[in-house]
Design a protein around this motif. Structure first.
Motif, short mmCIF file in Angstrom:
data_model
loop_
_atom_site.label_atom_id
_atom_site.label_comp_id
_atom_site.label_asym_id
_atom_site.label_seq_id
_atom_site.Cartn_x
_atom_site.Cartn_y
_atom_site.Cartn_z
N VAL A 195 18.32 66.12 44.51
CA VAL A 195 17.52 67.07 45.38
C VAL A 195 16.42 65.98 46.15
N ILE A 196 15.76 65.13 45.30
CA ILE A 196 14.82 64.31 45.92
C ILE A 196 15.86 63.37 47.14
N PHE A 197 16.78 62.92 46.79
CA PHE A 197 17.81 62.06 47.74
C PHE A 197 17.86 62.73 49.10
N SER A 198 18.24 64.11 48.89
CA SER A 198 18.71 64.93 50.02
C SER A 198 17.40 64.96 51.01
N ARG A 199 16.22 65.09 50.18
CA ARG A 199 15.00 65.25 51.03
C ARG A 199 14.70 64.04 51.62
N LEU A 200 14.97 62.79 51.06
CA LEU A 200 14.70 61.50 51.51
C LEU A 200 15.75 61.25 52.68
N ILE A 201 16.74 61.69 52.65
CA ILE A 201 17.69 61.37 53.79
C ILE A 201 17.66 62.37 54.78
N ASN A 202 16.69 63.16 54.70
CA ASN A 202 16.07 64.25 55.80
C ASN A 202 17.37 65.33 55.95
N LEU A 203 17.86 65.68 54.67
CA LEU A 203 19.04 66.61 54.84
C LEU A 203 18.72 68.08 55.32
N PRO A 204 17.31 68.55 54.82
CA PRO A 204 16.91 70.00 55.44
C PRO A 204 16.73 69.94 56.95
N ASN A 205 16.19 68.92 57.68
CA ASN A 205 16.09 68.63 59.00
C ASN A 205 17.24 68.43 59.69
N SER A 206 18.30 68.06 59.17
CA SER A 206 19.63 67.58 59.98
C SER A 206 20.57 68.73 60.40
N GLY A 207 20.19 69.86 60.17
CA GLY A 207 20.87 71.18 60.53
C GLY A 207 21.49 71.78 59.28
N ASN A 208 21.49 71.32 58.17
CA ASN A 208 21.66 71.60 56.77
C ASN A 208 20.96 72.28 56.00
N ALA A 209 19.92 72.97 56.54
CA ALA A 209 18.84 73.70 55.75
C ALA A 209 19.53 74.56 54.55
N ASP A 210 20.69 75.44 54.98
CA ASP A 210 21.42 76.26 54.07
C ASP A 210 21.93 75.28 52.81
N THR A 211 22.34 74.25 53.03
CA THR A 211 22.87 73.51 52.07
C THR A 211 21.70 72.81 50.97
N PHE A 212 20.56 72.62 51.69
CA PHE A 212 19.48 72.16 50.88
C PHE A 212 19.00 73.57 49.89
N VAL A 213 19.00 74.63 50.57
CA VAL A 213 18.43 75.91 49.77
C VAL A 213 19.59 76.06 48.57
N ARG A 214 20.77 75.83 48.71
CA ARG A 214 21.79 75.98 47.77
C ARG A 214 21.79 74.96 46.72
N LEU A 215 21.35 73.66 47.08
CA LEU A 215 20.90 72.61 46.29
C LEU A 215 19.75 73.07 45.11
N SER A 216 18.83 73.73 45.83
CA SER A 216 17.77 74.04 45.04
C SER A 216 17.97 75.05 44.31
N GLN A 217 18.88 76.13 44.46
CA GLN A 217 19.29 77.14 43.68
C GLN A 217 20.01 76.74 42.47
N LEU A 218 20.97 75.51 42.99
CA LEU A 218 21.86 75.14 41.67
C LEU A 218 21.07 74.33 40.50
N GLU A 219 19.92 73.55 41.00
CA GLU A 219 19.21 72.74 40.41
C GLU A 219 18.42 73.79 39.44
N LYS A 220 17.80 74.71 40.02
CA LYS A 220 17.05 75.88 39.09
C LYS A 220 17.84 76.40 38.12
N ASN A 221 19.20 76.64 38.22
CA ASN A 221 20.10 77.12 37.33
C ASN A 221 20.21 76.37 36.20
N MET A 222 19.89 75.09 36.53
CA MET A 222 20.17 74.13 35.27
C MET A 222 18.78 73.77 34.53
N MET A 223 17.74 74.68 35.01
CA MET A 223 16.37 74.60 34.16
C MET A 223 16.35 75.40 33.03
#
Length: 108
Positions: free
Chosen positions: A80-108
């Protein structure tokens, strides 16, 4: 995914992997969100399988299972941190970032 050496496995690799990402051809960077999402889905699947299997192990093995679960959670957080650092949320892939965050939350 580890064999590709594209994603960080620990904090100390983060800067190197972000710089390596920036050096990738733009064609690869444009679809890289698929690599990240597939990696997170794999981590989540392994986590769920290990957690389920861990409920039936002996007390002695439970510590090893918990250690491995924590390692998987750490890898997910790094992704998730890597995704932010490579600017994934702002590169037109915001839906992917939301999905990443949801998957990470499922692991907590």
């Amino acid at each position: 995914m580890d064999n590709l050496q594209l994603l960080p496995k620990n904090d100390s690799e983060m800067t190197v992997k972000v710089e390596a990402f920036q050096e990738l051809d733009s064609c690869i960077r444009q679809v890289f969100h698929h690599v990240i999402l597939a990696s997170m889905e794999a981590l989540c699947h392994i986590y769920k399988s290990l957690k389920q299997a861990g409920s039936s192990v002996s007390f002695d093995q439970r510590n090893a299972v918990e250690h491995n679960l924590l390692g998987l959670q750490t890898r997910a957080r790094l992704l998730v941190i890597f995704s932010r650092l490579i600017n994934l949320p702002n590169s037109g892939n915001a839906d992917t970032f939301v999905r990443l965050s949801q998957l990470e939350k499922n692991m907590m």
